[in-house]
Scaffold this motif. Structure first.
Motif, PDB file in Angstrom:
ATOM      1  N   ARG A 113       8.427  -8.583   9.060  1.00 43.55           N
ATOM      2  CA  ARG A 113       8.908  -8.374   7.697  1.00 43.55           C
ATOM      3  C   ARG A 113       9.279  -9.687   7.047  1.00 43.55           C
ATOM      4  NH1 ARG A 113      10.541  -3.504   9.919  1.00 43.55           N
ATOM      5  NH2 ARG A 113      12.464  -4.318  10.766  1.00 43.55           N
ATOM      6  N   LEU A 153       6.159 -11.287   5.988  1.00 42.38           N
ATOM      7  CA  LEU A 153       5.606 -10.598   4.827  1.00 42.38           C
ATOM      8  C   LEU A 153       6.323 -11.020   3.565  1.00 42.38           C
ATOM      9  CD1 LEU A 153       5.144  -6.992   6.231  1.00 42.38           C
ATOM     10  CD2 LEU A 153       3.371  -8.662   5.757  1.00 42.38           C
ATOM     11  N   THR A 154       7.641 -11.115   3.650  1.00 46.08           N
ATOM     12  CA  THR A 154       8.374 -11.490   2.446  1.00 46.08           C
ATOM     13  C   THR A 154       8.096 -12.925   2.065  1.00 46.08           C
ATOM     14  OG1 THR A 154      10.297 -12.067   3.746  1.00 46.08           O
ATOM     15  CG2 THR A 154      10.226  -9.849   2.835  1.00 46.08           C
ATOM     16  N   ALA A 163       5.110 -12.791   0.079  1.00 42.30           N
ATOM     17  CA  ALA A 163       5.408 -12.222  -1.220  1.00 42.30           C
ATOM     18  C   ALA A 163       5.998 -13.257  -2.147  1.00 42.30           C
ATOM     19  CB  ALA A 163       6.387 -11.051  -1.051  1.00 42.30           C
ATOM     20  N   LEU A 195       5.209  -3.634  -4.198  1.00 42.60           N
ATOM     21  CA  LEU A 195       4.903  -4.489  -3.053  1.00 42.60           C
ATOM     22  C   LEU A 195       3.551  -4.087  -2.479  1.00 42.60           C
ATOM     23  CD1 LEU A 195       6.219  -6.667  -1.228  1.00 42.60           C
ATOM     24  CD2 LEU A 195       7.001  -4.806   0.218  1.00 42.60           C
ATOM     25  N   PHE A 196       2.678  -5.057  -2.270  1.00 40.73           N
ATOM     26  CA  PHE A 196       1.325  -4.751  -1.820  1.00 40.73           C
ATOM     27  C   PHE A 196       0.972  -5.636  -0.626  1.00 40.73           C
ATOM     28  CE2 PHE A 196       1.838  -3.787  -6.232  1.00 40.73           C
ATOM     29  CZ  PHE A 196       1.349  -2.483  -6.310  1.00 40.73           C
ATOM     30  N   ALA A 197       0.451  -5.002   0.408  1.00 39.41           N
ATOM     31  CA  ALA A 197       0.082  -5.734   1.618  1.00 39.41           C
ATOM     32  C   ALA A 197      -1.395  -6.094   1.572  1.00 39.41           C
ATOM     33  CB  ALA A 197       0.370  -4.874   2.846  1.00 39.41           C
ATOM     34  N   SER A 207      -2.335  -8.699   9.385  1.00 38.29           N
ATOM     35  CA  SER A 207      -1.644  -8.887   8.110  1.00 38.29           C
ATOM     36  C   SER A 207      -1.846 -10.306   7.587  1.00 38.29           C
ATOM     37  CB  SER A 207      -0.145  -8.630   8.282  1.00 38.29           C
ATOM     38  OG  SER A 207       0.532  -8.981   7.098  1.00 38.29           O
ATOM     39  N   THR A 210       2.052 -10.293   1.906  1.00 40.07           N
ATOM     40  CA  THR A 210       2.184  -9.327   0.820  1.00 40.07           C
ATOM     41  C   THR A 210       2.272 -10.044  -0.510  1.00 40.07           C
ATOM     42  OG1 THR A 210       4.574  -9.342   0.972  1.00 40.07           O
ATOM     43  CG2 THR A 210       3.438  -7.663   2.248  1.00 40.07           C
ATOM     44  N   ILE A 255      -6.233  -4.060   0.268  1.00 39.96           N
ATOM     45  CA  ILE A 255      -4.938  -4.183  -0.417  1.00 39.96           C
ATOM     46  C   ILE A 255      -4.298  -2.804  -0.352  1.00 39.96           C
ATOM     47  CG2 ILE A 255      -3.754  -4.957  -2.498  1.00 39.96           C
ATOM     48  CD1 ILE A 255      -5.789  -6.983  -1.452  1.00 39.96           C
ATOM     49  N   ARG A 256      -3.077  -2.751   0.138  1.00 37.14           N
ATOM     50  CA  ARG A 256      -2.405  -1.459   0.274  1.00 37.14           C
ATOM     51  C   ARG A 256      -1.048  -1.486  -0.411  1.00 37.14           C
ATOM     52  NH1 ARG A 256      -3.330  -0.569   6.723  1.00 37.14           N
ATOM     53  NH2 ARG A 256      -5.618  -0.465   6.687  1.00 37.14           N
ATOM     54  N   ASN A 302       2.973  -0.231  -0.741  1.00 35.25           N
ATOM     55  CA  ASN A 302       4.062  -0.267   0.244  1.00 35.25           C
ATOM     56  C   ASN A 302       4.089   0.983   1.110  1.00 35.25           C
ATOM     57  OD1 ASN A 302       6.218  -1.591   1.431  1.00 35.25           O
ATOM     58  ND2 ASN A 302       7.723  -0.585   0.106  1.00 35.25           N
TER      59      ASN A 302
END
Lengths: 261, 169
Positions: free
Chosen positions: A122, A125-126, A129, A200-202, A214, A217, A243-244, A246
Motif C-alpha cells: 500500500r 501504491l500511494t 499515486a 484511485l486507479f491501479a 502492480s 496507482t 487500469i482498475r 479501487n
C-alpha cells in the motif's frame, strides 16, 4: 591564551557537550574558556545538537542487500538515454512527469506483487499515486517529449516506446499509453483524461501466466494525467496492461504484442 | 553531467555512496525494503538526469543525497495525501508529516552523510548514551580520538543543518 592544541580544544568541547569532563578537565576547560572566547561561540553552535540526535530514538546501520546491487546493475546496464533538459531539474526531480518507485524483481519476491506484504504494497501504491497526481496538477505536460524516444525497434526493444491501445474505457474516459522494455521490467507511460477526480486507479501489468504485477496507482483528476509507472515483469513476459478502479473494476485494458524471441 | 562530461558510472557511485544513501532512507522510513526501493529510485532518477550533473557545482554525493531527499519526501507526501490507504496500524513507525518530520529528516540526512566512524561515535555517545570511556572500551579507540571525532562530526552536522530547509524544492 593557554597553549592548547586544536585537538585538545576539540576534545574538551566534545567532552563538555556530553557532560563527560573529569574534575581536572573541568578546571582546564574553565581556564581555556577564559582565554579563548570562541569556545563559548562553539558551545552555542553545537550545544543543541546532542538533544536533537537523542530525539531520533535509535539509529540503524544496515548494508545494501545483494538484491539491491543487482537492481542497481540493471540500471547501469539500461541503454536508455538521459532525458532531455526540460524533463528533470538539476536535482533529478521530475518536472513534467514522474516515475514511481520500481518494484523488486521477481527473484526477490517469487510470484506476483499481490503476494507481498500488504502494508508495504500500500505504501508503494500511494507513492505511485503521489507521483502521478503531481503531474496531474499541471506542472507542464510535455507529451511530445514523451514520444521523442530516440530508440526504435519492434516490441521488446530495450528503451523503445511501444504504443498500445487501451479499450473498454467508460464513457468520458480516454486512456492512451505506451510501454517501454527495460532490463529491470516494463514501464508504462500513461495519458488519462476523464478519470473521476479523487478516484484511485491501479495500473497492473499481466504476464502470460496470468500473474499480476502492480505498477502503482494514480489519482483521478479534472485535468489530463500524464505519468510513468514501472512493473517488475519483463516486457517479453507481459501480455496486457490493465487500469482498475479501487474496487477492482476494470476501467481499460491494453493487449501487448508478443515479443519475438 | 554536461556534453563534455562522460556518463554517470552508476556502479561506482553505488559502491561509494550506496550504504550512506541506504542509511538515510532506512532511518527516515524505518522500513528496509522501502528504503532499498528509495535507493533504487534515487539511482534511476540520477541515471535519467545525469546530463544535468555538474561536478563543478557540487559533489556526486551531495547530488545523490539531494535526489534521495526528494524521493523520501515523495513517500511522506504520499502517506499524507492518501491516509486511508496507509492505516496507522499497518505502518511499523508511522512518520506523519509536518515540521517535526521534516526536521527529523534533516537530522537523519546529516547523520547519514557523516563518515561511518564519525557517525558511529556520535550515535554511541549522544544517542545510545555511552560514556566516552565505555565506548573506548568496546571500540578499542582512545577516548581522545573519539572525542575529536564527535567534535568534528557535530560541526559537520551543524553545517548541514544550517545549509537550508530540506523542503527547499
Amino acid at each position: 591564551m593557554t597553549d592548547q592544541t586544536p585537538d585538545r580544544r576539540a576534545e574538551l568541547i566534545a567532552a563538555a557537550l556530553a557532560q563527560d569532563l573529569t574534575p581536572d578537565e573541568r578546571a582546564e576547560f574553565a581556564s581555556l574558556r577564559e582565554s579563548d572566547p570562541t569556545i563559548d561561540d562553539e558551545l552555542m553552535l553545537l550545544g543543541g545538537l546532542p538533544a536533537e540526535v537523542r530525539g531520533l530514538g535509535s539509529w540503524r546501520e544496515e548494508q545494501p542487500s545483494d538484491a539491491l546491487r543487482d537492481r542497481i546493475d540493471r540500471i547501469a546496464d539500461d541503454p536508455s538515454p538521459a532525458e532531455p533538459g526540460q524533463e528533470q531539474d538539476s536535482a533529478g526531480q521530475p518536472t513534467s512527469r514522474s516515475t514511481s518507485i520500481p518494484r523488486r524483481s521477481r527473484t526477490e519476491h517469487p510470484g506476483s506483487v499481490r503476494r507481498t506484504d500488504g502494508a508495504r504494497r500500500r505504501l508503494l501504491l500511494t507513492t505511485g499515486a503521489a507521483a502521478c497526481v503531481a503531474v496531474g496538477l499541471g506542472l507542464g505536460v510535455a507529451l511530445a517529449a514523451l514520444q521523442d524516444a530516440p530508440v526504435d525497434g519492434p516490441p521488446g526493444t530495450l528503451g523503445a516506446l511501444e504504443t498500445v491501445e487501451f479499450v473498454g474505457e467508460p464513457s468520458g474516459v480516454h486512456i492512451a499509453g505506451d510501454v517501454v522494455a527495460h532490463t529491470w521490467g516494463t514501464e508504462t507511460v500513461l495519458r488519462a483524461d476523464g478519470l473521476p477526480t479523487g478516484g484511485l486507479f491501479a495500473v497492473i501489468v499481466i504476464d502470460e501466466e496470468g500473474r499480476e504485477f502492480s505498477s502503482g496507482t494514480l489519482l483521478g483528476s479534472d485535468i489530463a494525467i500524464d505519468c510513468r509507472l514501472n512493473a517488475a515483469v519483463l516486457r517479453e513476459d507481459a501480455v496486457a496492461v490493465e487500469i482498475r478502479g479501487n474496487d477492482g473494476t476494470r476501467i481499460a485494458t491494453a493487449a501487448l504484442a508478443p515479443v519475438d524471441a | 553531467m554536461n556534453a563534455q562530461n562522460p556518463g554517470l558510472d552508476v556502479r561506482a557511485a553505488f559502491e561509494a555512496h550506496g550504504s550512506a544513501l541506504l542509511g538515510f532512507a532506512v532511518n527516515a522510513l524505518r522500513d528496509h525494503g522501502l528504503a532499498e526501493d528509495c535507493v533504487q529510485e534515487t539511482f534511476l532518477r540520477a541515471w535519467r538526469s545525469r546530463a544535468h550533473f555538474d561536478p563543478s557545482r557540487g559533489s556526486l554525493r551531495t547530488w545523490l543525497f539531494a535526489i534521495e531527499r526528494r524521493v523520501i519526501l515523495d513517500v511522506f507526501r504520499a502517506r499524507e495525501r492518501t491516509p486511508r490507504l496507509v492505516p496507522q496500524s499497518d505502518v511499523a513507525e508511522p512518520a506523519g508529516s509536518g515540521p517535526d518530520v521534516l526536521e527529523r529528516l534533516h537530522i537523519v540526512e546529516g547523520l547519514a552523510r557523516l563518515s561511518a566512524e564519525h557517525r558511529e561515535a556520535v550515535v554511541a555517545i549522544h544517542l545510545t548514551g555511552c560514556s566516552y570511556a565505555e565506548y573506548s572500551a568496546t571500540s578499542g579507540v582512545p577516548v581522545a580520538t573519539l572525542r575529536t571525532r564527535v567534535f568534528y562530526a557535530l560541526r559537520a552536522l551543524r553545517t548541514h543543518l544550517d545549509e537550508g530547509d530540506p523542503t527547499d524544492d
